[in-house]
Write a protein that holds these residues in place. Structure first.
Motif, PDB file in Angstrom:
ATOM      1  N   TRP A   1       0.818  -1.221   0.000  1.00 28.61           N
ATOM      2  CA  TRP A   1       0.000   0.000   0.000  1.00 28.61           C
ATOM      3  C   TRP A   1       0.851   1.270   0.000  1.00 28.61           C
ATOM      4  O   TRP A   1       0.426   2.330   0.419  1.00 28.61           O
ATOM      5  CB  TRP A   1      -0.994   0.011   1.165  1.00 28.61           C
ATOM      6  CG  TRP A   1      -0.452  -0.353   2.514  1.00 28.61           C
ATOM      7  CD1 TRP A   1      -0.300  -1.600   3.029  1.00 28.61           C
ATOM      8  CD2 TRP A   1      -0.017   0.551   3.546  1.00 28.61           C
ATOM      9  NE1 TRP A   1       0.213  -1.535   4.313  1.00 28.61           N
ATOM     10  CE2 TRP A   1       0.390  -0.235   4.654  1.00 28.61           C
ATOM     11  CE3 TRP A   1       0.063   1.939   3.640  1.00 28.61           C
ATOM     12  CZ2 TRP A   1       0.877   0.331   5.837  1.00 28.61           C
ATOM     13  CZ3 TRP A   1       0.552   2.498   4.819  1.00 28.61           C
ATOM     14  CH2 TRP A   1       0.949   1.701   5.891  1.00 28.61           C
ATOM     15  N   GLU A   2       2.062   1.159  -0.544  1.00 32.90           N
ATOM     16  CA  GLU A   2       2.956   2.314  -0.600  1.00 32.90           C
ATOM     17  C   GLU A   2       2.380   3.441  -1.454  1.00 32.90           C
ATOM     18  O   GLU A   2       2.496   4.617  -1.110  1.00 32.90           O
ATOM     19  CB  GLU A   2       4.320   1.896  -1.137  1.00 32.90           C
ATOM     20  CG  GLU A   2       5.339   3.017  -1.138  1.00 32.90           C
ATOM     21  CD  GLU A   2       6.699   2.570  -1.644  1.00 32.90           C
ATOM     22  OE1 GLU A   2       7.239   3.238  -2.564  1.00 32.90           O
ATOM     23  OE2 GLU A   2       7.219   1.553  -1.138  1.00 32.90           O
ATOM     24  N   ALA A   3       1.737   3.106  -2.578  1.00 29.80           N
ATOM     25  CA  ALA A   3       1.172   4.141  -3.454  1.00 29.80           C
ATOM     26  C   ALA A   3       0.101   4.936  -2.718  1.00 29.80           C
ATOM     27  O   ALA A   3       0.041   6.166  -2.823  1.00 29.80           O
ATOM     28  CB  ALA A   3       0.596   3.511  -4.721  1.00 29.80           C
ATOM     29  N   GLU A   4      -0.736   4.247  -1.951  1.00 33.23           N
ATOM     30  CA  GLU A   4      -1.766   4.956  -1.187  1.00 33.23           C
ATOM     31  C   GLU A   4      -1.133   5.811  -0.105  1.00 33.23           C
ATOM     32  O   GLU A   4      -1.591   6.927   0.168  1.00 33.23           O
ATOM     33  CB  GLU A   4      -2.742   3.965  -0.551  1.00 33.23           C
ATOM     34  CG  GLU A   4      -3.879   4.674   0.179  1.00 33.23           C
ATOM     35  CD  GLU A   4      -4.785   3.731   0.957  1.00 33.23           C
ATOM     36  OE1 GLU A   4      -5.773   4.236   1.535  1.00 33.23           O
ATOM     37  OE2 GLU A   4      -4.506   2.525   1.012  1.00 33.23           O
ATOM     38  N   PHE A   5      -0.064   5.311   0.509  1.00 32.47           N
ATOM     39  CA  PHE A   5       0.654   6.070   1.530  1.00 32.47           C
ATOM     40  C   PHE A   5       1.148   7.402   0.968  1.00 32.47           C
ATOM     41  O   PHE A   5       0.972   8.456   1.591  1.00 32.47           O
ATOM     42  CB  PHE A   5       1.824   5.234   2.047  1.00 32.47           C
ATOM     43  CG  PHE A   5       2.787   5.973   2.936  1.00 32.47           C
ATOM     44  CD1 PHE A   5       2.528   6.151   4.289  1.00 32.47           C
ATOM     45  CD2 PHE A   5       3.974   6.481   2.424  1.00 32.47           C
ATOM     46  CE1 PHE A   5       3.424   6.829   5.110  1.00 32.47           C
ATOM     47  CE2 PHE A   5       4.878   7.160   3.235  1.00 32.47           C
ATOM     48  CZ  PHE A   5       4.598   7.329   4.578  1.00 32.47           C
ATOM     49  N   HIS A   6       1.759   7.365  -0.207  1.00 27.29           N
ATOM     50  CA  HIS A   6       2.288   8.593  -0.794  1.00 27.29           C
ATOM     51  C   HIS A   6       1.161   9.558  -1.183  1.00 27.29           C
ATOM     52  O   HIS A   6       1.296  10.775  -1.014  1.00 27.29           O
ATOM     53  CB  HIS A   6       3.165   8.266  -2.000  1.00 27.29           C
ATOM     54  CG  HIS A   6       4.438   7.558  -1.638  1.00 27.29           C
ATOM     55  ND1 HIS A   6       5.280   8.020  -0.662  1.00 27.29           N
ATOM     56  CD2 HIS A   6       4.998   6.419  -2.117  1.00 27.29           C
ATOM     57  CE1 HIS A   6       6.314   7.200  -0.550  1.00 27.29           C
ATOM     58  NE2 HIS A   6       6.165   6.219  -1.415  1.00 27.29           N
ATOM     59  N   ASP A   7       0.075   9.025  -1.694  1.00 18.89           N
ATOM     60  CA  ASP A   7      -1.064   9.890  -2.037  1.00 18.89           C
ATOM     61  C   ASP A   7      -1.600  10.567  -0.778  1.00 18.89           C
ATOM     62  O   ASP A   7      -1.858  11.783  -0.780  1.00 18.89           O
ATOM     63  CB  ASP A   7      -2.165   9.057  -2.690  1.00 18.89           C
ATOM     64  CG  ASP A   7      -3.381   9.907  -3.036  1.00 18.89           C
ATOM     65  OD1 ASP A   7      -3.315  10.687  -4.008  1.00 18.89           O
ATOM     66  OD2 ASP A   7      -4.405   9.804  -2.314  1.00 18.89           O
ATOM     67  N   TRP A   8      -1.743   9.803   0.298  1.00 16.03           N
ATOM     68  CA  TRP A   8      -2.213  10.372   1.568  1.00 16.03           C
ATOM     69  C   TRP A   8      -1.242  11.426   2.089  1.00 16.03           C
ATOM     70  O   TRP A   8      -1.662  12.520   2.508  1.00 16.03           O
ATOM     71  CB  TRP A   8      -2.382   9.242   2.587  1.00 16.03           C
ATOM     72  CG  TRP A   8      -2.417   9.711   4.013  1.00 16.03           C
ATOM     73  CD1 TRP A   8      -3.449  10.340   4.647  1.00 16.03           C
ATOM     74  CD2 TRP A   8      -1.366   9.580   4.985  1.00 16.03           C
ATOM     75  NE1 TRP A   8      -3.106  10.607   5.964  1.00 16.03           N
ATOM     76  CE2 TRP A   8      -1.832  10.155   6.185  1.00 16.03           C
ATOM     77  CE3 TRP A   8      -0.089   9.026   4.955  1.00 16.03           C
ATOM     78  CZ2 TRP A   8      -1.060  10.193   7.351  1.00 16.03           C
ATOM     79  CZ3 TRP A   8       0.684   9.059   6.098  1.00 16.03           C
ATOM     80  CH2 TRP A   8       0.193   9.643   7.280  1.00 16.03           C
TER      81      TRP A   8
ATOM     82  N   THR B   1      -1.377  14.637  -0.310  1.00 18.12           N
ATOM     83  CA  THR B   1      -2.643  15.339  -0.501  1.00 18.12           C
ATOM     84  C   THR B   1      -3.393  15.636   0.791  1.00 18.12           C
ATOM     85  O   THR B   1      -4.306  16.460   0.795  1.00 18.12           O
ATOM     86  CB  THR B   1      -3.578  14.532  -1.433  1.00 18.12           C
ATOM     87  OG1 THR B   1      -3.919  13.282  -0.796  1.00 18.12           O
ATOM     88  CG2 THR B   1      -2.903  14.254  -2.773  1.00 18.12           C
TER      89      THR B   1
ATOM     90  N   ARG C   1      -8.642   7.895   7.568  1.00 27.55           N
ATOM     91  CA  ARG C   1      -7.512   7.466   6.738  1.00 27.55           C
ATOM     92  C   ARG C   1      -6.178   7.735   7.442  1.00 27.55           C
ATOM     93  O   ARG C   1      -5.293   6.884   7.451  1.00 27.55           O
ATOM     94  CB  ARG C   1      -7.557   8.190   5.390  1.00 27.55           C
ATOM     95  CG  ARG C   1      -6.571   7.657   4.368  1.00 27.55           C
ATOM     96  CD  ARG C   1      -6.592   8.517   3.118  1.00 27.55           C
ATOM     97  NE  ARG C   1      -5.902   7.891   2.004  1.00 27.55           N
ATOM     98  CZ  ARG C   1      -5.523   8.525   0.903  1.00 27.55           C
ATOM     99  NH1 ARG C   1      -5.780   9.834   0.782  1.00 27.55           N
ATOM    100  NH2 ARG C   1      -4.898   7.896  -0.062  1.00 27.55           N
TER     101      ARG C   1
ATOM    102  N   MET D   1      -3.351   4.986   8.531  1.00 33.98           N
ATOM    103  CA  MET D   1      -1.978   5.051   8.041  1.00 33.98           C
ATOM    104  C   MET D   1      -0.985   5.065   9.201  1.00 33.98           C
ATOM    105  O   MET D   1      -0.009   4.309   9.219  1.00 33.98           O
ATOM    106  CB  MET D   1      -1.789   6.303   7.179  1.00 33.98           C
ATOM    107  CG  MET D   1      -2.486   6.249   5.839  1.00 33.98           C
ATOM    108  SD  MET D   1      -1.671   5.122   4.705  1.00 33.98           S
ATOM    109  CE  MET D   1      -2.814   5.183   3.310  1.00 33.98           C
TER     110      MET D   1
END
Length: 233
Positions: free
Chosen positions: A18-25, A28, A81, A85
């Motif tokens: 879930w690294e991609a979601e981590f960076h988006d969070w 943003t 969220r 995280m």
């Protein structure tokens, strides 16, 4: 631009799945929310050069930015969220620092220092009765020699006033144009002086070193304010 009188050094590592979601969070939500809090000036994210781990350095007017009612509300009332995280990341570090010194190459701006491609943090745990000598060595002997290397853009040093997981007392944030500066004759000379040799003979003189590469553009409180104004229109 106001020089940051305080920093928050925060590192964490998500699972690869879930690294991609981590960076988006992080990009943003996590940083932008903090940029809107009083006393926050900017932030920059980094990747570890080797191994997992992602760092954010938040620049603040002073460490007291973490004590405002607005920031306490951000910390105490996270979104679902954010709570998820922060619950699931590993490798968490968090250090708050108060500015001791700021030295840089002549002819470059503070912004150029803060936006350097490479960040080289160095941590020390210095006994209270040795801190005056240590601080003088760093600012009067060590950093001036490092700045003989053009790729060594600057060094800003902070006294750690709070932090975990280690009991460090000082952090130096060295800003480099390239990691090649670490192999330069200037760095070799800076590590080979009578003053440093004297300090290095003491048992506490053991630094912890890391190398981080800049990730993405720098965040600023000004941008957060502009976004809030736009959202209100």
């Amino acid at each position: 631009m106001m020089r940051p009188g305080g920093i928050l050094f925060s590192e964490m590592t998500p699972e690869p799945s879930w690294e991609a979601e981590f960076h988006d969070w992080y990009d943003t939500e996590h940083i932008p929310v903090r940029m809107a809090a009083p006393g926050f000036l900017g932030a920059q994210r980094y990747n570890r050069q080797e191994g997992p781990g992602f760092l954010a350095v938040y620049d603040m007017e002073a460490p007291t930015a973490l004590q405002t009612e607005e920031y306490k509300r951000i910390k105490g009332e996270p979104s679902e969220r954010t709570a998820r995280m922060l619950r699931d990341v590993s490798g968490f570090t968090r250090y708050t620092g108060k500015l001791l010194s700021w030295q840089q190459q002549e002819g470059i701006s503070d912004t150029e220092v803060l936006e350097s491609p490479v960040l080289y943090p160095v941590f020390f745990t210095v006994p209270p009765d040795r801190q005056a000598d240590f601080n003088a060595w760093y600012t009067e002997d060590h950093v001036p020699k490092l700045l003989q290397e053009p790729q060594w853009l600057g060094c800003r040093r902070y006294e750690i006033v709070d932090g975990a997981p280690h009991d460090y007392s000082h952090i130096a944030l060295h800003h480099l144009a390239s990691a090649q500066a670490l192999e330069s004759p200037a760095r070799a000379a800076a590590r080979n002086t009578p003053w440093r040799d004297r300090l290095a003979s003491e048992s506490w003189f053991r630094g912890t070193y890391m190398i981080f590469l800049r990730r993405g553009a720098r965040f600023s409180a000004q941008q957060a304010g502009q976004k809030l104004e736009s959202d209100d229109e």
